[in-house]
Design an enzyme around this catalytic site. Sequence first.
Site, PDB file in Angstrom:
ATOM      1  N   ASP A 198      17.608 -86.398 -34.723  1.00  0.00           N
ATOM      2  CA  ASP A 198      16.330 -86.646 -35.398  1.00  0.00           C
ATOM      3  C   ASP A 198      16.016 -88.116 -35.200  1.00  0.00           C
ATOM      4  O   ASP A 198      16.606 -88.980 -35.848  1.00  0.00           O
ATOM      5  CB  ASP A 198      16.439 -86.295 -36.877  1.00  0.00           C
ATOM      6  CG  ASP A 198      15.180 -86.669 -37.673  1.00  0.00           C
ATOM      7  OD1 ASP A 198      14.146 -86.968 -37.040  1.00  0.00           O
ATOM      8  OD2 ASP A 198      15.238 -86.649 -38.908  1.00  0.00           O
ATOM      9  N   LYS A 207       8.722 -95.623 -33.140  1.00  0.00           N
ATOM     10  CA  LYS A 207       8.155 -94.281 -33.096  1.00  0.00           C
ATOM     11  C   LYS A 207       6.649 -94.306 -33.310  1.00  0.00           C
ATOM     12  O   LYS A 207       5.931 -93.422 -32.837  1.00  0.00           O
ATOM     13  CB  LYS A 207       8.836 -93.397 -34.153  1.00  0.00           C
ATOM     14  CG  LYS A 207       8.465 -91.921 -34.068  1.00  0.00           C
ATOM     15  CD  LYS A 207       9.303 -91.110 -35.030  1.00  0.00           C
ATOM     16  CE  LYS A 207       8.942 -89.631 -34.998  1.00  0.00           C
ATOM     17  NZ  LYS A 207       9.797 -88.835 -35.895  1.00  0.00           N
ATOM     18  N   GLU A 254       9.525 -81.162 -35.130  1.00  0.00           N
ATOM     19  CA  GLU A 254      10.246 -81.384 -36.375  1.00  0.00           C
ATOM     20  C   GLU A 254      10.051 -80.276 -37.415  1.00  0.00           C
ATOM     21  O   GLU A 254      11.024 -79.851 -38.048  1.00  0.00           O
ATOM     22  CB  GLU A 254       9.865 -82.753 -36.944  1.00  0.00           C
ATOM     23  CG  GLU A 254      10.412 -83.896 -36.085  1.00  0.00           C
ATOM     24  CD  GLU A 254       9.744 -85.226 -36.343  1.00  0.00           C
ATOM     25  OE1 GLU A 254       8.877 -85.295 -37.243  1.00  0.00           O
ATOM     26  OE2 GLU A 254      10.082 -86.203 -35.660  1.00  0.00           O
ATOM     27  N   ASP A 283       6.446 -82.020 -43.993  1.00  0.00           N
ATOM     28  CA  ASP A 283       7.404 -83.039 -43.551  1.00  0.00           C
ATOM     29  C   ASP A 283       6.773 -84.410 -43.747  1.00  0.00           C
ATOM     30  O   ASP A 283       5.956 -84.859 -42.936  1.00  0.00           O
ATOM     31  CB  ASP A 283       7.762 -82.807 -42.078  1.00  0.00           C
ATOM     32  CG  ASP A 283       8.880 -83.733 -41.600  1.00  0.00           C
ATOM     33  OD1 ASP A 283       9.268 -84.625 -42.362  1.00  0.00           O
ATOM     34  OD2 ASP A 283       9.353 -83.546 -40.462  1.00  0.00           O
TER      35      ASP A 283
END
Length: 501
Positions: free
Chosen positions: A7, A67, A173, A196
């Site tokens: 992850d 990210k 994800e 999420d």
Amino acid sequence: MVYIGIDLGTTYSCVAIFDNGRPITLFNDDGKHTVPSIVAYGEEEILVGNPALIYNTDLSNILYDSKRLIGWGIVHDLPLAEDRQLWTFNVDTRNKIAGYILHKGTPREKFVTPEEVSAEILKKLKLTAETYLGQEVRDVVVTIPAFFQAEQIAATKRAVELAGLNLRCLLEEPSAAAIAYNKKRKLDDSSILIFDFGGGTLDISILDIKNGNLSVKAVSGDAHLGGQDLDSKIMRYVIDTFAKSFNFDICDRPRLIKRLRTECRKAKESLSSVNGPINIHMDIKDELEVNVELTRERFQELCHENFQRTIYYVLRAISSAGLKVTQIDHVILVGGSTKIPLVQKLLGERFGEGKLKFDINPNEAVAHGAAILAHTLQKYESMPLINLTLNETASNVPNSFEMEILARKLKDHEILFYLNTNESGGTEGTVRIFNSQNCTVEKFMKLCSDQWAYEAAIASDKIFYVCFIQNIFEIIDLKDRQKMKGQFEISLASMINSERI
């Protein structure tokens, strides 16, 4: 050789493996399951995680948020203008790539891309897995937000390559979270919303489970809406409150900004379990110090717009899936920001508290899902939920498999595609794609049996997403023009390349 699941998060990252019938998250050398997604560039060394946080170097050489930057071409296009003043690193655009500047304005100035920073984090997690397993690790499943665009996907793949890893699959994800949840609590036929809400992104997916198979009906979210944005709102409040009493600009002091971000994050996390006020304290110099009280009510007021945006994306996803709120059976909460009481309250008001599912670790669920899929790909076993089957076919070719992935959703276009791959045949394979929001599986499979269906699809004015999979999820790039079994030349100039589940 063991396949691992990673992850790769905005604020924290972690690595997991499948062992003794279950996924486990591996401890790092500091005894924690997660590593801060921070990289420090020193004179002769590169540090990752907690050592990077305390590294004695120019703060502009301690990099984070890779990210959020990855895959962007122009810095000023980033939807982060309000927060740039709170960054302690330098960013710029070079060769149409947004990235970091080390040692800015000096002879040692160096441009570092976000994928290079992400690669260092991946190397750290790779080493963690190798230390635990006592063997070299090469193959990996890496997770990405469901709404990542083609450039962000390509940049993430470059990061994996730079880390010395062999990418087996990019797994979205929310799908990873559903896989992990199903492993712990078997899911019956139902409509599921994955919420999420992590440190840097909000990722919403509507999933449909039927007969043990999962299809993604809709995705929504924001790559720049997460816990860090809530921290920034608190920081602005503290800075403004402090400035009313003292003629001192904290924003001009990078080290104070770094310390303040840490204190504001701690205050935010404390308010999830403490009803009373939290004092944000920070010594500056001599008798000058920051002392600002923050209550849960004030925090909710400061971040009201952020919380409302999360609900907006939830409702948009449900609408895109053609469903009503009452048709959602389960809401699975993933990501550290779902621990915030108001987030749970807003979702409970919409769906009913009984539908909210808390029984997986929100910080590890995505890595667990990646590890489960990694194990499946390693063992060539069937994959629950994602409708991936690897069954030997009646063929003279050894290790021949069929893969079927149905009802993918990307933006407003639903993709149904069917793949045949020949593992021993190298690059040989066929890909037929039909894009329609109302196409049934049965209709699609019939169309794919006719050669004209593919030609009609390419010739139509619809948007198509092309992927080519070799050797069971060993994903390769299609260059500008790539012949596929000698039948078609497909230009990617007008197509978006989707290479993920």
